[in-house]
Design a protein around this motif. Structure first.
Motif, PDB file in Angstrom:
ATOM      1  N   UNK A  88       0.803  -1.213   0.000  1.00  0.00           N
ATOM      2  CA  UNK A  88       0.000   0.000   0.000  1.00  0.00           C
ATOM      3  C   UNK A  88       0.838   1.265   0.000  1.00  0.00           C
ATOM      4  N   UNK A  89       0.211   2.365  -0.344  1.00  0.00           N
ATOM      5  CA  UNK A  89       0.883   3.662  -0.381  1.00  0.00           C
ATOM      6  C   UNK A  89       0.347   4.613   0.689  1.00  0.00           C
ATOM      7  N   UNK A  90      -0.244   4.038   1.740  1.00  0.00           N
ATOM      8  CA  UNK A  90      -0.825   4.856   2.808  1.00  0.00           C
ATOM      9  C   UNK A  90       0.198   5.825   3.387  1.00  0.00           C
ATOM     10  N   UNK A  91       1.435   5.378   3.507  1.00  0.00           N
ATOM     11  CA  UNK A  91       2.457   6.201   4.157  1.00  0.00           C
ATOM     12  C   UNK A  91       3.479   6.776   3.176  1.00  0.00           C
ATOM     13  N   UNK A  92       3.204   6.642   1.886  1.00  0.00           N
ATOM     14  CA  UNK A  92       4.115   7.198   0.888  1.00  0.00           C
ATOM     15  C   UNK A  92       4.174   8.715   1.036  1.00  0.00           C
ATOM     16  N   UNK A 123       9.768  -0.926   8.509  1.00  0.00           N
ATOM     17  CA  UNK A 123       9.314   0.423   8.164  1.00  0.00           C
ATOM     18  C   UNK A 123       9.646   0.782   6.722  1.00  0.00           C
ATOM     19  N   UNK A 124      10.764   0.291   6.226  1.00  0.00           N
ATOM     20  CA  UNK A 124      11.156   0.578   4.848  1.00  0.00           C
ATOM     21  C   UNK A 124      10.188  -0.019   3.832  1.00  0.00           C
ATOM     22  N   UNK A 125       9.366  -0.984   4.258  1.00  0.00           N
ATOM     23  CA  UNK A 125       8.390  -1.591   3.352  1.00  0.00           C
ATOM     24  C   UNK A 125       7.167  -0.690   3.130  1.00  0.00           C
ATOM     25  N   UNK A 126       7.071   0.385   3.892  1.00  0.00           N
ATOM     26  CA  UNK A 126       5.873   1.238   3.830  1.00  0.00           C
ATOM     27  C   UNK A 126       5.960   2.324   2.769  1.00  0.00           C
ATOM     28  N   UNK A 127       7.121   2.471   2.119  1.00  0.00           N
ATOM     29  CA  UNK A 127       7.354   3.524   1.131  1.00  0.00           C
ATOM     30  C   UNK A 127       7.418   4.920   1.747  1.00  0.00           C
ATOM     31  N   UNK A 128       7.531   4.980   3.068  1.00  0.00           N
ATOM     32  CA  UNK A 128       7.713   6.264   3.738  1.00  0.00           C
ATOM     33  C   UNK A 128       9.193   6.636   3.731  1.00  0.00           C
ATOM     34  N   UNK A 129       9.482   7.887   4.054  1.00  0.00           N
ATOM     35  CA  UNK A 129      10.874   8.314   4.224  1.00  0.00           C
ATOM     36  C   UNK A 129      11.244   8.095   5.679  1.00  0.00           C
ATOM     37  N   UNK A 130      12.240   7.243   5.923  1.00  0.00           N
ATOM     38  CA  UNK A 130      12.649   6.941   7.293  1.00  0.00           C
ATOM     39  C   UNK A 130      13.821   7.857   7.655  1.00  0.00           C
ATOM     40  N   UNK A 131      13.601   8.735   8.602  1.00  0.00           N
ATOM     41  CA  UNK A 131      14.587   9.745   8.985  1.00  0.00           C
ATOM     42  C   UNK A 131      15.121   9.422  10.375  1.00  0.00           C
ATOM     43  N   UNK A 132      16.422   9.264  10.499  1.00  0.00           N
ATOM     44  CA  UNK A 132      17.013   8.922  11.790  1.00  0.00           C
ATOM     45  C   UNK A 132      17.242  10.164  12.661  1.00  0.00           C
ATOM     46  N   UNK A 136      -0.395  -2.524  10.020  1.00  0.00           N
ATOM     47  CA  UNK A 136      -1.818  -2.894   9.954  1.00  0.00           C
ATOM     48  C   UNK A 136      -2.665  -1.809   9.299  1.00  0.00           C
ATOM     49  N   UNK A 137      -2.144  -0.579   9.245  1.00  0.00           N
ATOM     50  CA  UNK A 137      -2.873   0.530   8.623  1.00  0.00           C
ATOM     51  C   UNK A 137      -2.609   0.636   7.128  1.00  0.00           C
ATOM     52  N   UNK A 138      -1.718  -0.199   6.607  1.00  0.00           N
ATOM     53  CA  UNK A 138      -1.418  -0.166   5.175  1.00  0.00           C
ATOM     54  C   UNK A 138      -2.634  -0.633   4.397  1.00  0.00           C
TER      55      UNK A 138
END
Length: 263
Positions: free
Chosen positions: A140-144, A170-179, A258-260
């Motif tokens: 899904x692209x919910x978090x893109x 988290x990387x599977x969500x297509x979001x930008x993961x910022x440390x 689960x929200x994807x």
């Protein structure tokens, strides 16, 4: 997908003469805290989606004794631990998955000395396993386009060196993961550890959760991701202290997955 959750107790499994793939250790927070219950339900939705044959202890599950041990009451810890070990061993439990790093650490590292030897896995590790095995697909692209920063729980990160699984998921969500500047082995505690969750800071102590939330806010996130119900509470309180409730969400990784769109 149906909103109805499928959950089976160990007693039901035994009545059918079967053993589950895993025992889901819900934990005290996941059982009784209203916010943490949402994390529990999210993880169950993931298990149901992946067709995992899992069980819970239900009313037979008791506190691991972690809080008693951290607060210095070794006698109470051993009483609670032995009670749980008796139940777990009676069911011949082999593998345990939990959303609570405190339970994870306690069951994995402290129960063996008392006769409780199990393969204990954190839920982010197990979600990663399900994805890698092709049992769970996140498309899904919910978090893109969203910016997510992950807070490392102490008992998951520094205590057990689990750093990559949460980030891999988290990387599977297509979001930008910022440390955050302080992350992985240098991450700052949320302030709940050592049984501090259940008391106010001593006079003169700073609010660690407010400081840690500041670390997270410096990444300009849409979501602060956690892998611990206690971290979730402390970071949520930190967001309130910084008056950012309308701008930033605090979510467990299980809730994010689960929200994807696929779940």
């Amino acid at each position: 997908m149906s909103n109805e959750l499928k959950v089976t107790t160990m007693q039901q499994f035994m009545a059918e003469g079967k053993q589950p793939e895993i025992l889901f250790w819900v934990g005290s927070a996941g059982s009784y805290d209203d916010r943490a219950k949402k994390i529990t339900k999210a993880f169950v939705r993931i298990l149901n989606k992946a067709n995992v044959d899992f069980a819970v202890l239900g009313a037979e599950e008791s506190c691991t004794g972690d809080v008693a041990k951290r607060a210095g009451n070794e006698f109470l810890f051993q009483m609670q631990a032995m009670m749980n070990i008796e139940v777990l061993n009676a069911y011949e439990i082999k593998r345990i998955v939990t959303c609570d790093p405190h339970s994870f650490n306690c069951l994995k590292n402290e129960y063996p000395n008392l006769g409780g030897n199990y393969d204990v896995v954190h839920h982010t590790q197990y979600i990663e396993e399900l994805i890698n095995a092709g049992r769970l697909t996140i498309e899904g692209n919910t978090f893109k386009g969203k910016r997510i920063t992950f807070h490392d729980p102490c008992y998951l990160g520094r205590a057990n060196k689990v750093y990559e699984s949460p980030r891999s998921v988290l990387n599977k969500t297509n979001a930008s993961i910022i440390e955050m500047k302080r992350h992985k082995s240098t991450a700052l505690c949320c302030g709940a550890g050592g049984a501090q969750m259940f008391k106010e800071p001593e006079k003169g102590d700073m609010d660690i959760n407010v400081m840690r939330t500041k670390d997270a806010l410096e990444t300009n996130p849409n979501i602060i991701a956690t892998g611990c119900p206690y971290c979730n509470t402390m970071m949520t309180d930190g967001i309130k202290a910084h008056e950012k409730e309308g701008e930033v969400k605090v979510m467990d990784i299980a809730e994010i997955i689960a929200s994807s769109e696929q779940l």
